[in-house]
Design an enzyme around this catalytic site. Structure first.
Site, PDB file in Angstrom:
ATOM      1  N   ALA A 163       0.831  -1.204   0.000  1.00  0.00           N
ATOM      2  CA  ALA A 163       0.000   0.000   0.000  1.00  0.00           C
ATOM      3  C   ALA A 163       0.866   1.254   0.000  1.00  0.00           C
ATOM      4  CB  ALA A 163      -0.922  -0.005   1.226  1.00  0.00           C
ATOM      5  N   GLY A 244      -3.627  -3.398   2.543  1.00  0.00           N
ATOM      6  CA  GLY A 244      -4.504  -2.358   2.005  1.00  0.00           C
ATOM      7  C   GLY A 244      -5.835  -2.336   2.727  1.00  0.00           C
ATOM      8  N   SER A 245      -6.858  -1.914   2.023  1.00  0.00           N
ATOM      9  CA  SER A 245      -8.186  -1.774   2.613  1.00  0.00           C
ATOM     10  C   SER A 245      -8.833  -3.138   2.814  1.00  0.00           C
ATOM     11  CB  SER A 245      -9.079  -0.922   1.703  1.00  0.00           C
ATOM     12  OG  SER A 245      -9.353  -1.620   0.496  1.00  0.00           O
ATOM     13  N   GLU A 266      -3.095  -7.978   5.511  1.00  0.00           N
ATOM     14  CA  GLU A 266      -2.930  -6.907   6.497  1.00  0.00           C
ATOM     15  C   GLU A 266      -3.826  -5.760   6.054  1.00  0.00           C
ATOM     16  OE1 GLU A 266      -1.463  -7.263   9.196  1.00  0.00           O
ATOM     17  OE2 GLU A 266       0.076  -8.805   8.948  1.00  0.00           O
ATOM     18  N   LEU A 267      -4.983  -5.645   6.707  1.00  0.00           N
ATOM     19  CA  LEU A 267      -6.019  -4.748   6.207  1.00  0.00           C
ATOM     20  C   LEU A 267      -6.306  -3.618   7.193  1.00  0.00           C
ATOM     21  CD1 LEU A 267      -8.237  -7.656   4.830  1.00  0.00           C
ATOM     22  CD2 LEU A 267      -6.354  -6.450   3.690  1.00  0.00           C
ATOM     23  N   CYS A 300      -2.196   2.131   9.205  1.00  0.00           N
ATOM     24  CA  CYS A 300      -3.226   1.171   9.609  1.00  0.00           C
ATOM     25  C   CYS A 300      -3.286   1.079  11.128  1.00  0.00           C
ATOM     26  CB  CYS A 300      -2.964  -0.195   8.986  1.00  0.00           C
ATOM     27  SG  CYS A 300      -1.294  -0.814   9.238  1.00  0.00           S
ATOM     28  N   GLU A 400     -13.243   2.954   9.203  1.00  0.00           N
ATOM     29  CA  GLU A 400     -11.870   3.474   9.219  1.00  0.00           C
ATOM     30  C   GLU A 400     -11.728   4.574   8.170  1.00  0.00           C
ATOM     31  OE1 GLU A 400      -7.281   1.861   8.791  1.00  0.00           O
ATOM     32  OE2 GLU A 400      -8.800   1.184   7.360  1.00  0.00           O
ATOM     33  N   GLY A 462       3.422   2.325  15.781  1.00  0.00           N
ATOM     34  CA  GLY A 462       4.865   2.224  15.914  1.00  0.00           C
ATOM     35  C   GLY A 462       5.334   0.889  16.442  1.00  0.00           C
TER      36      GLY A 462
END
Length: 513
Positions: A163, A244-245, A266-267, A300, A400, A462
């Site tokens: 992304a 991404g989304s 990983e959304l 994210c 989100e 982080g």
């Protein structure tokens, strides 16, 4: 610090009209899919253009990668690790230039750009050690003079869809681990930030060329969603890692699942910090403001919600309002600024729409948002970070929004706070700020946070590379980076060796001839 973008582009081997794909030393493209101009959200200026890959281009890359895998998997893992170590050293040498390009192409602050490259260096270091620890297990057999164990083998081609918000770090999380595991990689970067990907491909390939690594171990394909769809539906790609989304992830997961492949997703995230009455509010302030404002709210793991105990709610709200007044917004290449632009004007529109929806549902803004105008903001991508008092059940709060909008929610009991935190579709990152040990342990228990990441006295944003990164529910369930995330890039095999002179069957079954 004075940064000359033209010189940086030249040093990173980015020209005005870049090819659509690379299998290593070989670059190429057709013109069938068109050319995309990449402009910076920092100043609206053209950086460079890049050709987009066609289906034929994609197939050429996959064929090259498939051939390279047969050679690369035979290289001993520690030797593969040594090559990744050299990539880490090459990234160290280019950290300032690559970090500046990340900042200029994507819009995050210069410090965050440098931090993203440091994250790449760190995962290289992690992968080097991992290359000597791709371990299996030994089990006890129920049959005499038999040995049972399990081992891991490389999968093959790993497709990586990344992304715009972390244009290079997420690729490195996947690629460095996949490479030491013996896989080859085909990377489709975001069409919004392809130039940093081209720079990384050149950096990696210079190392590969010095070590006679086969052409096709590191591949790059630049294109729109069509390339992602080709990859997701391609049985030659056993694993697709997509960031991404949630909408995009559902499409990738469905396509990969339909062919019984593997997907690492990983959304979205809708991350909350619970602020206890037992918290150190000064510590909370730093974590909350960076979590909400860092990367202009386009992580994210960005903090979207603050769930604050009623006894400290007003006090902490005042601290937040005062802190937001000190946030400096502007050119992210100026290290004095805290926040740069959103990625593009479409993101600005989504931000503005979310503010209006929040007001319609009854949200009260204590720090007003809006688009920034003026000579410094000519790209049209700069906005104000804002804060709204809301109810957790508002539809917009459940959604989100990839922008610096922070929602404040009041709670009276920790059980209620945890329930509110969990009562969203996403499940990526979470945190509680408290100096009460019982509260901390309750938050981390099975009855606490339902997220893949749960922190105490640390914000939601982080993560370090040593821990597995990922989330639950609509975040996709994937795990990348540290811990034992390497196992997803390999296939697991159970082995049984009979070193007796007989052939006993399991479970005591008799089969006499």
């Amino acid at each position: 610090m004075s940064l000359n973008i033209s010189e940086i582009l030249n040093h990173l081997h980015i020209n005005d009209n870049n090819d659509a794909y690379s299998t290593g030393n070989q670059w190429g493209s057709s013109t069938g899919a068109g050319v995309k101009t990449i402009t910076s959200p920092v100043d609206g200026k053209k950086i460079a253009s890049v050709k987009l890959a066609t289906e034929d281009d994609y197939n050429k890359v996959i064929a090259q990668a498939a051939g390279a895998f047969k050679k690369w998997r035979s290289v001993p893992a520690p030797k593969r690790g040594e090559i990744v170590r050299q990539i880490g050293e090459a990234l160290r040498a280019k950290k300032q230039e690559l970090g500046a390009l990340v900042s200029y192409e994507m819009g995050k602050s210069l410090q965050e750009g440098y931090g993203e490259v440091q994250e790449m260096i760190d995962i290289c270091d992690f992968a080097v050690g991992l290359s000597r620890q791709l371990y299996g297990l030994t089990m006890q057999s129920e049959r005499a003079e038999h040995r049972m164990y399990e081992q891991y083998h490389p999968l093959g081609i790993v497709g990586i869809i990344s992304a715009f918000n972390f244009p290079v770090a997420v690729w490195s999380w996947n690629a460095m681990l996949a490479w030491v595991c013996g896989d080859v990689c085909v990377w489709k970067p975001s069409e919004k930030t392809p130039l940093t990907a081209i720079a990384c491909q050149h950096i990696a390939q210079e190392v590969f060329a010095k070590n006679d690594v086969p052409e096709g171990v590191s591949c790059l394909v630049i294109g729109d969603r069509v390339v992602g769809e080709l990859m997701s539906n391609d049985p030659r790609v056993p694993l697709v890692s997509a960031t991404g989304s949630t909408r995009m992830g559902k499409a990738v997961g469905a396509a990969v699942g339909a062919r019984l492949g593997r997907s690492l997703l990983e959304l979205g995230g809708n991350n909350a910090i619970i602020v206890s009455q037992h918290a150190d509010l000064d510590t909370v302030l730093v974590g909350a403001v960076f979590g909400a404002v860092g990367t202009a709210g386009q992580r994210c793991t960005s903090t979207r919600r603050l769930i604050i105990h009623e006894s400290v709610y007003d006090q902490f709200k005042q601290k937040l309002v005062k802190a937001y007044a000190q946030v400096r917004i502007g050119n992210p290449l100026d290290e004095h600024n805290h926040m740069g632009p959103l990625i593009d004007t479409d993101a600005v529109k989504m931000y503005m729409d979310a503010i209006e929806k929040c007001k319609t549902e009854g949200g009260k803004f204590v720090v007003e948002g809006g688009k920034l105008e003026g000579a410094e903001y000519t790209s049209g991508c700069y906005v104000k970070p804002c804060i709204a008092e809301v109810e957790n059940g508002y539809k917009i709060v459940q959604h989100e929004t990839f922008a610096p909008i922070l929602y404040l929610i009041k709670y009276s009991s920790l059980e209620d706070a945890i329930e509110m935190q969990n009562a969203v579709p996403q499940g990526l990152s979470s945190a509680i700020m408290t100096n009460n040990l019982r509260e901390a342990e309750q938050f981390l228990s099975f009855a606490g946070s339902d997220c893949g990441i749960a922190n105490v006295n640390i914000g939601t944003s982080g993560a370090e590379i040593g821990g597995a990164f990922g989330g639950e529910k609509e975040t996709g369930g994937g795990r990348e980076s540290g811990s034992d995330a390497w196992k997803v890039y390999m296939r697991r095999q159970t082995n049984t060796i009979n070193y007796s002179t007989k052939l006993p069957l399991a479970q005591g079954i008799k089969f006499d001839l």
